[in-house]
Design an enzyme around this catalytic site. Structure first.
Site, PDB file in Angstrom:
ATOM      1  N   ASP A 411       0.859  -1.178   0.000  1.00  0.00           N
ATOM      2  CA  ASP A 411       0.000   0.000   0.000  1.00  0.00           C
ATOM      3  C   ASP A 411       0.902   1.237   0.000  1.00  0.00           C
ATOM      4  OD1 ASP A 411      -2.296   1.655   0.374  1.00  0.00           O
ATOM      5  OD2 ASP A 411      -1.838   1.721   2.514  1.00  0.00           O
ATOM      6  N   LYS A 412       0.354   2.378  -0.359  1.00  0.00           N
ATOM      7  CA  LYS A 412       1.166   3.601  -0.349  1.00  0.00           C
ATOM      8  C   LYS A 412       0.927   4.420   0.909  1.00  0.00           C
ATOM      9  CE  LYS A 412       0.090   7.376  -2.497  1.00  0.00           C
ATOM     10  NZ  LYS A 412       0.276   8.390  -1.428  1.00  0.00           N
ATOM     11  N   GLU A 515      -9.359  14.615   6.558  1.00  0.00           N
ATOM     12  CA  GLU A 515     -10.392  15.531   7.042  1.00  0.00           C
ATOM     13  C   GLU A 515      -9.858  16.447   8.133  1.00  0.00           C
ATOM     14  OE1 GLU A 515     -14.133  13.809   8.133  1.00  0.00           O
ATOM     15  OE2 GLU A 515     -14.873  14.358   6.171  1.00  0.00           O
ATOM     16  N   THR A 693      -2.365   1.288  -4.830  1.00  0.00           N
ATOM     17  CA  THR A 693      -2.854   2.443  -4.079  1.00  0.00           C
ATOM     18  C   THR A 693      -4.167   2.955  -4.646  1.00  0.00           C
ATOM     19  OG1 THR A 693      -2.325   4.715  -3.413  1.00  0.00           O
ATOM     20  CG2 THR A 693      -1.446   3.975  -5.525  1.00  0.00           C
ATOM     21  N   GLY A 694      -4.918   3.610  -3.789  1.00  0.00           N
ATOM     22  CA  GLY A 694      -6.166   4.232  -4.222  1.00  0.00           C
ATOM     23  C   GLY A 694      -5.972   5.646  -4.737  1.00  0.00           C
ATOM     24  N   ASP A 833      -1.349  -0.857   6.029  1.00  0.00           N
ATOM     25  CA  ASP A 833      -1.637  -0.348   7.377  1.00  0.00           C
ATOM     26  C   ASP A 833      -3.104  -0.090   7.639  1.00  0.00           C
ATOM     27  OD1 ASP A 833      -1.880   1.964   5.700  1.00  0.00           O
ATOM     28  OD2 ASP A 833      -1.613   3.210   7.471  1.00  0.00           O
ATOM     29  N   ASP A 837      -6.482  -2.741   3.335  1.00  0.00           N
ATOM     30  CA  ASP A 837      -5.392  -3.648   2.964  1.00  0.00           C
ATOM     31  C   ASP A 837      -5.586  -5.058   3.510  1.00  0.00           C
ATOM     32  OD1 ASP A 837      -3.960  -1.486   1.745  1.00  0.00           O
ATOM     33  OD2 ASP A 837      -3.348  -0.847   3.741  1.00  0.00           O
TER      34      ASP A 837
END
Length: 1209
Positions: A411-412, A515, A693-694, A833, A837
């Site tokens: 993941d990033k 946020e 990654t998203g 994390d 994931d």
């Protein structure tokens, strides 16, 4: 209560079949949950689970039978039980029953004690939880009840800081509007507070007497494990009211900052979402486990073959020779059939030779793995001081697999980056803010920037917030309407909770770091989110408190990728504010001026190019009539029992259209410390890293360059963005063609064939010259993962040095990992994390969780966890490589020593009339594997290492043998078996030849069965002890103690077993009385033992010297280099002792070392280690490793057989 007519017929029935008990029958499943308040008699009809939880597996009565049943599910245990039964049959048993039962009972006992200890702590935890107390409303009175006695339909009162006992529907609370605050750390690890709200019709039921009269009925979804979803309806007073997850308090949460609240129990005990999520993770096995199972089957087949050979020999001997000895020897009753005699002999030899598959093997493997796990847990260099978080091996079964990883899926956000978000830049009405320019108009670098913006005018500003472009603050102060609307949106469109402990001291609790960063930015620029209620939001706009009426929140999810709020300002104007991903929002805008859209898009691309996370902001004015009509349809959709989420999504889609573009935000998420160096080192170890990654493409690509996955030296970076199957296929084929054409141009001789079949794809991997990378978007990946394209995608991706998949969903992450697992003969590792994931972590061979900002769901699903990505290099290159090396050496030696031990019986069978007579004393057979040879091999398996940890990190090429399965495979297994058989031949025939002619000191014949047995046994123990000394590469005090101590124990037990004392007490059991003393007192015996040891060991020593001289492996080369360095250092020390000089040359040398230190710190020397290594590796393993890699790829099916392009060291 009257059930409304609108309820479906199945809900209007008075009752339902009692098929939803804790143990639901196979023929019935719960389709819906019905719970009526204050009516236990009604709810008991459905036989719902009680609130008593049970995570333990046994009780005092069931422990022994259940545990034994579970242990005998293991094939090895069943096999040894079968042997024990055979040994109880007098006609075929030539060994006492204890030779098998002692090891078997020992193994079963150790496992049972471990299981009992684990279950004891589970019982203790269960009792602690079940005996907690809650206030339950029973017969109109609040009573203290244990959690285990709480039932579905009960009303519970919770007080501040209490744990929630079951899954509750919030009815009312001490806070206005039925609000309450909870902490969900036990559910998802997030420590920030979340808000829940009672529906208005029950929020006024704060009095016990009112709650006692409450008889509402909830009909909702059946129990499930979805923590963030709930769908149900409350029926009360002829009306129905929609229920959602915002109305639920889940078991495991803690009530915070709320004096009290009341809740209705919907799910209890094992039906709660917490318990539904505590299911077992899929059991993972290593490749060595799978190979070992295959080899054990082969060994068993070999055992049967030996038994058949000896049985045939027995049948022939009995028929042709045996009858001659019956005249003068005591003989059992003659067997009528030679065939039957051979049949009995077969089973006898199966018993004798069973030690080729020793039961202690499985116990020893688990002990070694446990030791490796403790080394990971105790590693101080993987301990994060800042977070006080150690590394943790959450499983003990995968340690050696860490030394064989070829693909890492990462993941990033939060894994490669810190997940600490900082508001960095923004675009408002086509104007970009955030960059600082000098007097010449050039963009100022970080070190050249002036002082940050002064927010002292704002007493509520966050002092930790920094921003460098003062022109944005000037625009706010000048009253620019677009700027004001921009920050107004940021202060209103969110789900952040505020807490004000002291006047002016605001603390924001955000569900995501993004946020929090956006609301904090609005706060500092004068638009301070101050407080909220379920129906209002109060914002201090440039010092003036303004309260907005909150009409609706259109929440964020991974599909919508946006969130909106609808508010009414004090003037009565209704406006929708929306923020979301640019790929989503830009398609939902009212056609603005082309110039605004173009400039904002340019800014978005610029921000993404800087590696920033971007969001687009938009708004839309709504007239009162339209809103009322839309709100009515939204209410109807929220009350729907079927497809509620789809209907709401459609309603949201309608209102979130034709919006006005306001601007964009850019948030910085910095790389974690050590990420570029870690990726460079793992790449040199021939590990391929894929980032899933998203984030949008530009952001992901920029992070790829930042962390050195992508470099300017790469031949080409392919970007796949096709929206259709045909477009994606064409882009993938073009990429492959370019790679192959480039390789052909440099003379590889590879011919590209345009039409590749899915069954026989031409392997591009061997032909690629140059370094390539692949970037693919989520919508393109969806097509690439289809059944008819997945092979083409995999072939292209595996030919690239780096792969980045952007805009991917959690499901797509898991699909990519599964694709590589399916077709590539490679070990995969996934690291992440966040909760998104989890599926990827569970799918990979090895899952690693980073304990970060997004809770602990990834950690809970992982096999290993730590706090920073940089620790991955140590986990793999040190602990993983060592674990693989140790396990391989352990298995090779274990099979060797047991074949050497067992095959002596086979040779002896030809000289004892195939009578199934053992060579050794039966006590030696019992103790050989569990006393005499167990501890030395355990010490080697736990502590051994070929090179120090610093060298493992310095020379990442040392990792490659694990990827290629070089240290333990079928070939190595057969070599070990051959060595064991060779040893057994010498250990039998050398003493046999000597004893045929030798005499004692008094001239009597030396040869007798007992003396021969002692000589062979002593030779065996000494030979295998010397052999493990040769195999041990790293000597510790424990190794010395175990090896030489085991030898001492052998002689001590030998003399004790052959003593007069034991014979006097047990004459039928200890028949070798005095034999050890008599035999070992003869010089001929010691010469025989010495000769046997030398002949067994010398070929091994000679072979290893030749291999070291002619074909050393890389670890040999590294050790040699270390020896040379040590000698050079010693020489330098001697030279310094001889005399001192004032030459400038020493000063130059010192400054040169300083420069080299800076080079190391800069990370630019990552390739230097490999290049320096190549200067002395011409004799090392690089060539043969690469040839084996090519051989491996040639023998495998495409694409799994395609080997990666070797990294030149």
């Amino acid at each position: 209560m009257t059930v409304p007519k609108e309820i479906p017929e199945k809900w209007a029935r008075a009752g339902a079949p009692p098929s939803w008990s804790q143990k639901k029958p196979s023929w019935g499943t719960e389709e819906e949950r019905r719970a009526r308040a204050n009516d236990r008699e009604y709810n008991e009809k459905f036989q719902y689970a009680s609130n008593c939880i049970k995570t333990s597996k046994y009780n005092i009565v069931t422990f022994l039978p259940v545990n034994l049943f579970e242990q005998f599910q293991e094939v090895a245990n069943t096999y040894f039980l079968f042997l024990l039964i055979l040994q109880l049959i007098p006609q075929i048993s030539s060994l006492s029953w204890f030779t098998t039962i002692v090891p078997l009972v020992l193994v079963l006992t150790i496992t049972a004690v471990k299981d009992a200890t684990d279950d004891y702590f589970r019982h203790k935890s269960d009792n602690q939880v079940n005996n907690r107390h809650s206030q339950v409303l029973i017969n109109g009175v609040l009573q203290q009840e244990q959690w285990m006695n709480v039932c579905v339909g009960d009303i519970i009162k919770l007080e501040n800081n209490q744990f929630v006992a079951a899954d509750l529907l919030l009815l009312s609370s001490s806070e206005p509007h039925g609000l309450c605050y909870i902490e969900t750390a036990e559910l998802d690890g997030e420590t920030n507070m979340k808000v829940r709200q009672a529906i208005p019709v029950t929020s006024e039921l704060g009095d016990v007497s009112q709650l006692a009269r409450f008889d509402g009925e909830v009909i909702c979804e059946p129990p499930n494990n979805k923590l963030d979803k709930f769908s149900g309806t409350l029926y009360w007073k002829e009306n129905k009211f929609p229920l959602s997850n915002q109305n639920m308090l889940l078991r495991g949460c803690v009530l915070r900052n709320t004096e009290w609240c009341f809740g209705l129990v919907i799910f209890a005990g094992p039906d709660t979402k917490l318990m539904q999520n505590s299911g077992r993770t899929k059991f993972k096995r290593t490749s060595i486990d799978r190979l070992m199972n295959t080899l054990v089957l082969w060994i068993f087949g070999f055992l049967v073959c030996m038994g058949v050979i000896l049985a045939i020999g027995n049948a022939i001997w009995e028929h042709e020779v045996g009858t001659r000895f019956q005249v003068y020897l005591p003989w059992d009753e003659a067997v009528d059939s030679a065939f039957f005699s051979g049949f009995l002999s077969f089973w006898s030899y199966i018993i004798i030779l069973n030690t080729v598959v020793p039961i202690s093997l499985y116990v020893s493997v688990e002990v070694i793995r446990l030791g490796h796990s403790y080394f990971i847990n105790w590693d101080k260099k993987m301990f994060c001081m800042k977070k006080r978080t150690p590394a943790e091996a959450r499983t003990t079964t995968l340690n050696e697999e860490l030394g064989q990883v070829e693909y890492i899926f990462s993941d990033k956000t939060g894994t490669l980056t810190q997940n600490i978000m900082v508001f960095n830049k923004c675009s408002i009405n086509g104007h970009s803010y955030g960059d600082v320019f000098d007097v010449l108009g050039h963009k100022a670098e970080l070190g050249e920037r002036p002082e940050p913006v002064d927010f002292s005018f704002n007493p509520l500003a966050d002092k930790k917030f920094l921003f460098w472009d003062s022109s944005l603050l000037e625009a706010v102060k000048m009253g620019d309407p677009h700027t004001h609307e921009f920050f107004r949106l940021l202060s209103l469109c969110h789900t952040v909770m505020s807490e004000e402990k002291n006047e002016g001291e605001l603390y924001y609790k955000a569900q995501s770091p993004d946020e929090g960063a956006l609301v904090t930015a609005a706060r500092n620029f004068g638009f301070v989110f101050r407080s909220r209620t379920p129906k209002t939001i109060t914002v201090h706009e440039l010092g003036t408190a303004i309260t907005y009426q909150l009409l609706a929140i259109l929440d964020f999810n991974n599909i919508r990728k946006r969130m909106s709020v609808i508010v009414r300002n004090p003037e009565g104007k209704i406006r929708l504010y929306c923020k979301g991903a640019d790929t989503i929002l830009l398609d939902r805008l009212h056609p603005p001026t082309q110039e605004l859209l173009s400039s904002t898009t340019d800014h978005l691309n610029e921000y993404a190019g800087d590696g920033l996370r971007t969001l687009v902001l938009a708004y839309k004015d709504l007239d009162e009539e339209y809103y009322e009509e839309w709100a009515r349809r939204r209410l109807q959709a929220s009350l729907a029992q079927d497809s509620r989420e789809d209907r709401l999504a459609s309603i949201y889609e309608e209102v979130e259209s034709d919006m006005m573009l306001l601007g964009a935000t850019a948030i910085e998420d910095k790389l974690q410390q050590g990420v570029p160096e870690t990726i460079a080192l793992l790449t040199l170890a021939n590990i391929k890293i894929w980032v899933l990654t998203g984030d949008k493409q530009e952001t992901a690509v920029n992070i790829g360059y930042s962390c050195k996955m992508l470099t300017d030296d790469m031949t080409e970076v392919f970007v796949v963005t096709g929206h259709t199957v045909l477009e994606v296929r064409e882009e993938l084929r073009k990429a492959r063609k370019k790679m192959v054409d480039s390789s052909h141009a440099v003379g590889n001789g590879f011919t590209y064939q345009g039409n590749l079949s899915s069954s026989k794809l031409t392997s591009v991997l061997e032909a690629v010259a140059g370094e390539y990378a692949l970037v693919i978007n989520g919508h393109s990946l969806a097509h690439a993962l289809e059944a008819d394209m997945e092979l083409e995608f995999l072939e292209t991706a595996c030919a690239c040095k780096a792969v980045i998949c952007c805009r991917v969903t959690p499901l797509q992450k898991a699909q990519v990992v599964e694709l590589v697992k399916k077709y590539k003969k490679a070990v995969t590792l996934a690291i992440g994390d966040g909760a998104n994931d989890v599926s990827m972590i569970k799918t990979a061979h090895i899952g690693v969780g980073i304990s970060g900002q997004e809770g602990i769901q990834a950690v809970l699903a992982s096999d290993y966890s730590f706090s920073q990505f940089k620790f991955l290099q140590r986990l793999l290159l040190v602990h993983g490589r060592w674990s693989y090396l140790r396990m391989c050496k352990f298995l090779c030696y274990f099979f060797y020593k047991n074949f050497a031990f067992t095959m002596v019986h086979f040779w002896f069978g030809f000289f004892c009339g195939f009578s199934a007579q053992t060579v050794y004393d039966q006590y030696f057979i019992t103790l050989y594997n569990i006393v005499y040879t167990s501890l030395p091999v355990l010490a080697m398996g736990v502590f051994d290492q070929d090179v120090p940890e610093q060298r493992s990190m310095e020379y990442p090429k040392l990792y490659e043998p694990g990827q290629l399965n070089l240290l333990f495979n079928k070939r190595e297994f057969f070599i070990c078996i051959a060595q064991g058989i060779y040893t057994s031949v010498l250990m039998f025939f050398i003493p046999y030849g000597v004893f045929a002619e030798a005499t004692r000191d008094d001239g009597t014949q030396l040869a007798d069965y007992q003396s021969f047995a002692v000589t062979v046994a002593t030779s065996l123990v000494i030979v295998v002890s010397v052999q493990i000394g040769l195999d041990t590469g790293y000597w510790t005090a424990i190794n010395h103690f175990f090896i030489w101590g085991s030898l001492a124990v052998y002689f001590a037990i030998l003399f004790a077993m052959h003593s007069n004392g034991l014979f006097d007490m047990f004459p039928n059991q200890f028949r070798f009385v005095g034999n050890a003393q008599n035999t070992l007192a003869q010089p001929t015996v010691w010469l025989t033992i010495a000769l046997t040891t030398a002949v067994c060991i010398m070929p091994v020593v000679a072979f290893r010297f030749l291999r070291l001289s002619l074909k050393p492996d890389l670890s040999d080369t590294v050790r040699y280099t270390q020896l040379v360095r040590k000698k050079q250092k010693a020489q330098h020390r001697c030279m310094r002792r001889v005399g001192r000089t004032g030459s400038r040359r020493s000063g130059y040398a010192f400054s040169h070392q300083e420069g080299f230190g800076e080079l190391i710190m800069s990370g630019k020397n990552m390739r230097l280690s490999s290049l320096a290594l190549s200067s002395f590796s011409t004799r090392s393993s690089s060539s043969w490793i690469e040839s084996l890699r090519r051989k491996k790829s040639d023998s495998a099916n495409s694409p799994s057989g395609g080997a990666e392009k070797p990294l030149k060291g």
